[in-house]
Design an enzyme around this catalytic site. Structure first.
Site, short mmCIF file in Angstrom:
data_model
loop_
_atom_site.label_atom_id
_atom_site.label_comp_id
_atom_site.label_asym_id
_atom_site.label_seq_id
_atom_site.Cartn_x
_atom_site.Cartn_y
_atom_site.Cartn_z
N ARG A 165 0.78 -1.11 -0.10
CA ARG A 165 0.02 -0.04 -0.04
C ARG A 165 0.99 1.26 -0.21
O ARG A 165 1.69 1.17 0.90
CB ARG A 165 -0.70 0.06 1.22
CG ARG A 165 -1.78 -0.94 1.38
CD ARG A 165 -2.63 -0.78 2.79
NE ARG A 165 -3.46 -2.14 2.74
CZ ARG A 165 -3.16 -2.97 3.57
NH1 ARG A 165 -1.91 -3.22 4.44
NH2 ARG A 165 -4.13 -4.04 3.79
N ASP A 224 0.35 5.40 0.67
CA ASP A 224 -0.90 6.10 1.07
C ASP A 224 -1.16 7.51 0.09
O ASP A 224 -0.26 7.57 -0.72
CB ASP A 224 -0.26 6.99 2.44
CG ASP A 224 0.00 6.11 3.44
OD1 ASP A 224 -0.69 4.99 3.70
OD2 ASP A 224 0.74 6.61 4.49
N ARG A 255 7.16 7.88 7.29
CA ARG A 255 6.70 9.42 7.72
C ARG A 255 7.15 9.60 8.95
O ARG A 255 7.42 10.68 9.28
CB ARG A 255 5.46 9.31 6.92
CG ARG A 255 5.27 9.39 5.57
CD ARG A 255 3.81 9.17 5.12
NE ARG A 255 3.03 10.13 5.86
CZ ARG A 255 1.70 10.22 5.81
NH1 ARG A 255 0.92 9.51 4.89
NH2 ARG A 255 0.94 11.36 6.05
#
Lengths: 244, 244
Positions: B49, B51, B196
């Site tokens: 995945r 974001d 992040r």
């Protein structure tokens, strides 16, 4: 007070610099921000028109105001009022007769060409993708013919009235770094679409459709039909404007 | 035939990779293109995945098809069906048991930080603008504490279930070139928002809010509260996925 601003913008989402009825422009967006900050109606004078989709790294504009905001505070106040694709990174007080358009004596543009098999998901906004192999040596050779003073009417789109179609090119460099070809041009002024048509012509040379040896003749012919196509707007960026 | 694709994308306009109800995703867009090209319903398996707003330079996905299209023709056919911010630049036949997600053993991400007074009209889509001065020496020093195998639960957002929160970081480099700071991280896998949050923590170190000497302790505490903020998605780019 005559305030001079330095702007950087990503032109992708704008219908060029100049205010128009059909679509949001950079001039209108910046004018609205200046009016919000100063609380006054202002006339915002830009250093020139840029077409829809064209970018700028250091666009100069000015406006007269009686607001008592210290000039160096404008970038902060304006950026708070501007969308993220337009940035004000400098402001100062200019002489009263400074006019961003009329006082300009020289401009530098850069055009970027991505020359490889596949396009690029990010550069698609900032460069022209040319799949066929381009010979930058030949483009460089052809570039020499543009230097100096010429009547560039054959390298202009119609639709704008100017006093003269004679312009002087001070430098025109074609360089390649990996897949990216850069056309770097400086002149005392440019006709409508002139940088994009010169670039389109150089790409025709690079692809073998035009011969560098014919370039002087093509320029002298003043015939738009003999020049190359108008390269897409997205590859073009106004780098610098020079004042006396 | 099991087809493996290499994708590059600008994630700005997408709600991440994975198909979801509320918004257009990269997976859905690529799946539609593959189905248009093959004329079949396919299951598109992505390497992970990403974001909303995160970019990818070499994202790997695969699908099984009985279409007789030569693998090397897929990039051309898919690019014709894809929007310009998603590019397929490679395709090949993979072994039948190749699975872009399960076969991945290592990933490399790059996070970009623009560290200067004013933002940038173009990099605003691809980098995090930090106005206050960041000490990259200290960030580099702090980075060392992340190397090796750790339980990174303190550096993850909740909302995804995983078997274990232990991950191994192989390299984590912080470098500066002019105003641009690059955080380059490679590991055997990453928890939700982990890159992040690591970046947000390094920025806290660079800004003097956290001490590099406390980093090992902060990691060992497994306490999300002690780590830094989650850096914005737009600065993050998946650079490379490695397979055995």
């Amino acid at each position: 007070m005559n305030i001079k601003l330095n702007l950087q913008y990503d032109g992708t989402e704008y219908h060029g610099w100049q205010i128009q009825k059909n679509g949001v422009t950079v001039q209108e967006t910046v004018k609205n921000a200046v009016e919000k900050v100063t609380g006054e109606n202002v006339t915002l004078i830009g250093c020139g028109r840029t077409d829809a989709g064209v970018h700028a790294e250091n666009y100069i504009c000015n406006f007269h105001t009686s607001a008592s905001i210290p000039p160096d505070k404008y970038p902060y106040a304006l950026n708070a009022a501007l969308p993220s694709d337009i940035v004000c990174f400098g402001a100062c007080e200019a002489q009263d007769d400074f006019d961003a358009a009329r006082s300009a004596v020289k401009k530098r543009y850069v055009y970027r060409i991505l020359n490889r098999e596949f396009p690029d998901a990010i550069l698609c906004r900032y460069a022209w993708h040319c799949r066929h192999s381009l010979d930058t040596e030949k483009m460089h050779e052809a570039a020499a013919a543009f230097l100096g003073e010429h009547d560039f009417i054959g390298f202009a789109s119609s639709g704008f009235s100017v006093k003269t179609t004679v312009r002087e090119i001070y430098s025109l460099d074609v360089t390649r770094k990996d897949d990216l070809i850069t056309v770097d041009i400086t002149g005392n002024g440019f006709l409508y679409n002139m940088v994009r048509i010169i670039t389109g012509t150089l790409v025709s040379v690079g692809g073998g459709k035009l011969d560098p040896a014919d370039m002087a003749d093509i320029i002298a012919s003043r015939d738009r039909e003999r020049a190359g196509i108008t390269a897409p707007a997205k590859g073009l960026c106004l780098k610098e404007v020079y004042y006396r």
